[in-house]
Motif scaffolding. Structure first.
Motif, PDB file in Angstrom:
ATOM      1  N   GLN A   1      16.985  29.887  50.099  1.00 14.71           N
ATOM      2  CA  GLN A   1      17.362  29.019  48.985  1.00 14.71           C
ATOM      3  C   GLN A   1      18.350  29.765  48.079  1.00 14.71           C
ATOM      4  O   GLN A   1      18.155  30.943  47.794  1.00 14.71           O
ATOM      5  CB  GLN A   1      16.104  28.646  48.202  1.00 14.71           C
ATOM      6  N   GLY A   2      19.394  29.091  47.689  1.00 10.80           N
ATOM      7  CA  GLY A   2      20.375  29.729  46.804  1.00 10.80           C
ATOM      8  C   GLY A   2      21.486  30.440  47.548  1.00 10.80           C
ATOM      9  O   GLY A   2      22.452  30.901  46.941  1.00 10.80           O
ATOM     10  N   SER A   3      21.366  30.515  48.869  1.00 13.57           N
ATOM     11  CA  SER A   3      22.392  31.229  49.634  1.00 13.57           C
ATOM     12  C   SER A   3      23.714  30.449  49.639  1.00 13.57           C
ATOM     13  O   SER A   3      24.774  31.017  49.877  1.00 13.57           O
ATOM     14  CB  SER A   3      21.922  31.454  51.073  1.00 13.57           C
ATOM     15  N   GLY A   4      23.619  29.149  49.387  1.00 13.13           N
ATOM     16  CA  GLY A   4      24.828  28.318  49.401  1.00 13.13           C
ATOM     17  C   GLY A   4      24.835  27.390  50.609  1.00 13.13           C
ATOM     18  O   GLY A   4      25.875  26.849  50.987  1.00 13.13           O
ATOM     19  N   LYS A   5      23.662  27.190  51.183  1.00  9.27           N
ATOM     20  CA  LYS A   5      23.539  26.405  52.416  1.00  9.27           C
ATOM     21  C   LYS A   5      24.052  24.967  52.260  1.00  9.27           C
ATOM     22  O   LYS A   5      24.855  24.504  53.075  1.00  9.27           O
ATOM     23  CB  LYS A   5      22.048  26.379  52.800  1.00  9.27           C
ATOM     24  N   THR A   6      23.571  24.289  51.227  1.00  7.40           N
ATOM     25  CA  THR A   6      23.950  22.885  51.048  1.00  7.40           C
ATOM     26  C   THR A   6      25.445  22.759  50.757  1.00  7.40           C
ATOM     27  O   THR A   6      26.141  21.941  51.372  1.00  7.40           O
ATOM     28  CB  THR A   6      23.124  22.254  49.903  1.00  7.40           C
ATOM     29  N   THR A   7      25.943  23.593  49.864  1.00 11.00           N
ATOM     30  CA  THR A   7      27.379  23.593  49.551  1.00 11.00           C
ATOM     31  C   THR A   7      28.174  23.855  50.826  1.00 11.00           C
ATOM     32  O   THR A   7      29.165  23.180  51.119  1.00 11.00           O
ATOM     33  CB  THR A   7      27.690  24.720  48.534  1.00 11.00           C
ATOM     34  N   THR A   8      27.733  24.845  51.588  1.00 13.82           N
ATOM     35  CA  THR A   8      28.477  25.263  52.778  1.00 13.82           C
ATOM     36  C   THR A   8      28.439  24.205  53.876  1.00 13.82           C
ATOM     37  O   THR A   8      29.424  24.007  54.581  1.00 13.82           O
ATOM     38  CB  THR A   8      27.924  26.612  53.296  1.00 13.82           C
TER      39      THR A   8
ATOM     40  N   PHE B   1      11.870  20.536  50.678  1.00 13.86           N
ATOM     41  CA  PHE B   1      11.149  21.534  49.879  1.00 13.86           C
ATOM     42  C   PHE B   1      11.702  21.599  48.454  1.00 13.86           C
ATOM     43  O   PHE B   1      10.959  21.593  47.480  1.00 13.86           O
ATOM     44  CB  PHE B   1      11.266  22.905  50.554  1.00 13.86           C
ATOM     45  N   ARG B   2      13.008  21.632  48.350  1.00 14.89           N
ATOM     46  CA  ARG B   2      13.625  21.782  47.026  1.00 14.89           C
ATOM     47  C   ARG B   2      13.866  20.412  46.412  1.00 14.89           C
ATOM     48  O   ARG B   2      14.568  19.577  46.988  1.00 14.89           O
ATOM     49  CB  ARG B   2      14.943  22.546  47.157  1.00 14.89           C
ATOM     50  N   ALA B   3      13.290  20.206  45.235  1.00 14.81           N
ATOM     51  CA  ALA B   3      13.513  18.943  44.535  1.00 14.81           C
ATOM     52  C   ALA B   3      14.999  18.871  44.210  1.00 14.81           C
ATOM     53  O   ALA B   3      15.600  19.841  43.773  1.00 14.81           O
ATOM     54  CB  ALA B   3      12.700  18.931  43.250  1.00 14.81           C
TER      55      ALA B   3
ATOM     56  N   THR C   1      28.762  33.523  52.125  1.00 15.37           N
ATOM     57  CA  THR C   1      29.218  32.780  50.947  1.00 15.37           C
ATOM     58  C   THR C   1      29.484  33.722  49.768  1.00 15.37           C
ATOM     59  O   THR C   1      29.097  34.890  49.794  1.00 15.37           O
ATOM     60  CB  THR C   1      28.148  31.761  50.496  1.00 15.37           C
ATOM     61  N   LYS C   2      30.111  33.172  48.775  1.00 14.64           N
ATOM     62  CA  LYS C   2      30.358  33.841  47.485  1.00 14.64           C
ATOM     63  C   LYS C   2      31.175  35.112  47.645  1.00 14.64           C
ATOM     64  O   LYS C   2      30.943  36.102  46.951  1.00 14.64           O
ATOM     65  CB  LYS C   2      29.031  34.103  46.760  1.00 14.64           C
ATOM     66  N   MET C   3      32.126  35.070  48.581  1.00 15.29           N
ATOM     67  CA  MET C   3      32.998  36.229  48.774  1.00 15.29           C
ATOM     68  C   MET C   3      33.993  36.349  47.619  1.00 15.29           C
ATOM     69  O   MET C   3      34.755  37.301  47.553  1.00 15.29           O
ATOM     70  CB  MET C   3      33.753  36.113  50.104  1.00 15.29           C
ATOM     71  N   ASP C   4      34.014  35.350  46.738  1.00 20.55           N
ATOM     72  CA  ASP C   4      34.901  35.395  45.578  1.00 20.55           C
ATOM     73  C   ASP C   4      34.278  36.185  44.440  1.00 20.55           C
ATOM     74  O   ASP C   4      34.948  36.566  43.502  1.00 20.55           O
ATOM     75  CB  ASP C   4      35.167  33.956  45.096  1.00 20.55           C
ATOM     76  N   GLY C   5      32.999  36.432  44.528  1.00 22.29           N
ATOM     77  CA  GLY C   5      32.300  37.076  43.416  1.00 22.29           C
ATOM     78  C   GLY C   5      32.417  38.583  43.460  1.00 22.29           C
ATOM     79  O   GLY C   5      33.223  39.148  44.201  1.00 22.29           O
TER      80      GLY C   5
ATOM     81  N   THR D   1      34.546  30.983  49.479  1.00 18.80           N
ATOM     82  CA  THR D   1      35.260  31.751  48.456  1.00 18.80           C
ATOM     83  C   THR D   1      35.267  31.037  47.108  1.00 18.80           C
ATOM     84  O   THR D   1      36.150  31.274  46.293  1.00 18.80           O
ATOM     85  CB  THR D   1      36.714  32.015  48.905  1.00 18.80           C
ATOM     86  N   GLY D   2      34.304  30.154  46.883  1.00 13.26           N
ATOM     87  CA  GLY D   2      34.240  29.457  45.604  1.00 13.26           C
ATOM     88  C   GLY D   2      33.293  28.275  45.692  1.00 13.26           C
ATOM     89  O   GLY D   2      32.781  27.957  46.764  1.00 13.26           O
ATOM     90  N   GLU D   3      33.085  27.615  44.555  1.00 14.91           N
ATOM     91  CA  GLU D   3      32.130  26.510  44.538  1.00 14.91           C
ATOM     92  C   GLU D   3      32.732  25.209  45.060  1.00 14.91           C
ATOM     93  O   GLU D   3      32.017  24.279  45.396  1.00 14.91           O
ATOM     94  CB  GLU D   3      31.620  26.295  43.111  1.00 14.91           C
ATOM     95  N   HIS D   4      34.055  25.141  45.082  1.00 11.07           N
ATOM     96  CA  HIS D   4      34.691  23.873  45.470  1.00 11.07           C
ATOM     97  C   HIS D   4      34.731  23.675  46.976  1.00 11.07           C
ATOM     98  O   HIS D   4      34.721  24.628  47.741  1.00 11.07           O
ATOM     99  CB  HIS D   4      36.100  23.784  44.876  1.00 11.07           C
TER     100      HIS D   4
HETATM  101  P1  GDP Z   1      21.184  26.386  48.846  1.00  8.79           P
HETATM  102  O1  GDP Z   1      19.953  26.477  48.017  1.00  8.79           O
HETATM  103  O2  GDP Z   1      21.252  27.475  49.851  1.00  8.79           O
HETATM  104  O3  GDP Z   1      21.421  25.046  49.454  1.00  8.79           O
HETATM  105  O4  GDP Z   1      22.419  26.717  47.868  1.00  8.79           O
HETATM  106  P2  GDP Z   1      23.469  25.769  47.127  1.00  8.79           P
HETATM  107  O5  GDP Z   1      24.418  25.185  48.109  1.00  8.79           O
HETATM  108  O6  GDP Z   1      22.770  24.864  46.202  1.00  8.79           O
HETATM  109  O7  GDP Z   1      24.296  26.884  46.316  1.00  8.79           O
HETATM  110  C1  GDP Z   1      23.718  27.680  45.310  1.00  8.79           C
HETATM  111  C2  GDP Z   1      24.796  27.991  44.260  1.00  8.79           C
HETATM  112  O8  GDP Z   1      25.815  28.797  44.845  1.00  8.79           O
HETATM  113  C3  GDP Z   1      25.500  26.748  43.744  1.00  8.79           C
HETATM  114  O9  GDP Z   1      25.679  26.894  42.361  1.00  8.79           O
HETATM  115  C4  GDP Z   1      26.832  26.743  44.487  1.00  8.79           C
HETATM  116  O10 GDP Z   1      27.859  26.102  43.750  1.00  8.79           O
HETATM  117  C5  GDP Z   1      27.089  28.223  44.609  1.00  8.79           C
HETATM  118  N1  GDP Z   1      27.967  28.576  45.748  1.00  8.79           N
HETATM  119  C6  GDP Z   1      27.851  28.247  47.051  1.00  8.79           C
HETATM  120  N2  GDP Z   1      28.838  28.803  47.801  1.00  8.79           N
HETATM  121  C7  GDP Z   1      29.614  29.512  46.929  1.00  8.79           C
HETATM  122  C8  GDP Z   1      30.806  30.339  47.089  1.00  8.79           C
HETATM  123  O11 GDP Z   1      31.357  30.556  48.176  1.00  8.79           O
HETATM  124  N3  GDP Z   1      31.274  30.903  45.946  1.00  8.79           N
HETATM  125  C9  GDP Z   1      30.699  30.708  44.724  1.00  8.79           C
HETATM  126  N4  GDP Z   1      31.241  31.296  43.661  1.00  8.79           N
HETATM  127  N5  GDP Z   1      29.596  29.972  44.544  1.00  8.79           N
HETATM  128  C10 GDP Z   1      29.062  29.368  45.628  1.00  8.79           C
END
Ligand code: GDP
Length: 296
Positions: free
Chosen positions: A110-117, A140-142, A248-252, A275-278
């Motif tokens: 959770q939080g890894s960025g799975k849904t965004t990715t 699992f996650r509301a 994920t989050k290689m921009d950070g 490389t970002g949230e978009h």
């Molecule tokens: P999940 O719990 O694994 O599904 O994670 P989410 O997709 O909800 O992402 C968790 C947080 O990480 C969110 O605030 C996203 O916007 C952020 N996020 C995801 N991928 C990236 C990325 O490549 N770069 C940055 N800066 N943020 C990201």
């Protein structure tokens, strides 16, 4: 240490070595110690770093180098090759084919960025003329379904999920069947995460995978995970057949070494980086250009 700094440290170590009048064992060892330190500070797993250093010493073998050989070049190439070797497991991942239905399952904490990715992955393919679809099997996650729905709607990608069904396996199977009937060629199943590795999560992953028979399982990992990367990636690989990695989050300001560890643990290639949230902050990953850039 962020990746750019890691590259800088390695380049500096190589430069210092080449400034020495004679490159002997002592100079080489000093250089390798610097590189080792830089890699460890970037959270590359200790064993990988140790093996890499041993391999470089073996490849370079100063005793056998006749005079006139450009030792700096030979050592530099050995460092480059070894870094590539860590990042390249030697087998490509399964690549979905346009027009032929494939199921791709996303796993990660959770939080890894799975849904965004998973949405970024769908969007990337949609732009290339695919017909992707998203299934939210995270019960699992509301709020997980709402997040996926929102992302999918924005990108005009069909989605499937439920507010009432609590069985992720049922949702995954129903979603996959629905989209197969609709002739989608890339059916993406986003699964649950947990804050930490735990038995219930892995059992759920195993069941979803068994029921949906994905063509590819992608492990999503936050680049800032640090030294825990190897164990985390290995734990996922032991429950499902991970075939590719997205970092994920290689921009950070993350230490990037976890990426190298994840590849080693899953024996699977990195295929994309976030490389970002978009939605469009998503890049394909190729080993050699990445390492070249790293070493400047
Ligand atoms: P999940 O719990 O694994 O599904 O994670 P989410 O997709 O909800 O992402 C968790 C947080 O990480 C969110 O605030 C996203 O916007 C952020 N996020 C995801 N991928 C990236 C990325 O490549 N770069 C940055 N800066 N943020 C990201």
């Amino acid at each position: 240490m962020v990746l750019a700094q890691l590259g800088g440290s390695i380049s500096r170590a190589l430069q210092q070595m080449s400034n020495a009048t004679i490159i002997d064992e002592k100079v080489l060892n000093e250089c390798l110690n610097e590189i080792t330190r830089a890699l460890l500070q970037s959270d590359v797993q200790f064993k990988l770093v140790r093996d890499m250093s041993t391999n470089i010493k073996k490849i370079v073998n100063l005793d056998d180098l006749a005079a006139g050989h450009n030792k700096r070049r030979i050592i530099q190439k050995a460092v480059f090759d070894e870094l590539c070797k860590i990042l390249d497991p030697g087998k490509p991942s399964f690549t979905p084919k346009k027009g032929k239905p494939s199921v791709v399952m996303f796993v990660g904490l959770q939080g890894s960025g799975k849904t965004t990715t998973s949405t970024k992955y769908a969007f990337y393919h949609q732009k290339k003329g695919w017909k992707p679809a998203l299934v939210c099997a995270d019960t699992f996650r509301a709020g997980a379904f709402d997040q996926l729905k929102q992302n999918a709607t924005k990108a005009k990608i069909p989605f499937y999920g439920s507010y009432t069904e609590s069985d992720p396996v049922k949702i995954a199977v129903d979603g996959v069947e629905t989209f197969k009937k609709e002739n989608c060629d890339l059916i993406i199943v986003d699964t649950s995460g947990r804050h930490k590795q735990e038995a219930a999560l892995f059992e759920e992953m195993r069941q979803v995978s068994e029921a949906t028979k994905p063509d590819l399982v992608i492990f999503v990992m936050d680049s800032s995970i640090g030294q825990a990367a190897f164990d985390q990636a290995q734990a996922f690989r032991q429950s499902v057949a991970v075939g590719a990695v997205i970092i994920t989050k290689m921009d950070g300001h993350a230490k990037g070494g976890g990426a190298l560890s994840a590849v080693a643990a899953t024996k699977s290639p990195i295929i994309f980086i976030g490389t970002g949230e978009h939605m469009d902050e998503f890049e394909t990953f190729d080993v050699k250009p990445f390492v070249s850039r790293l070493l400047g």
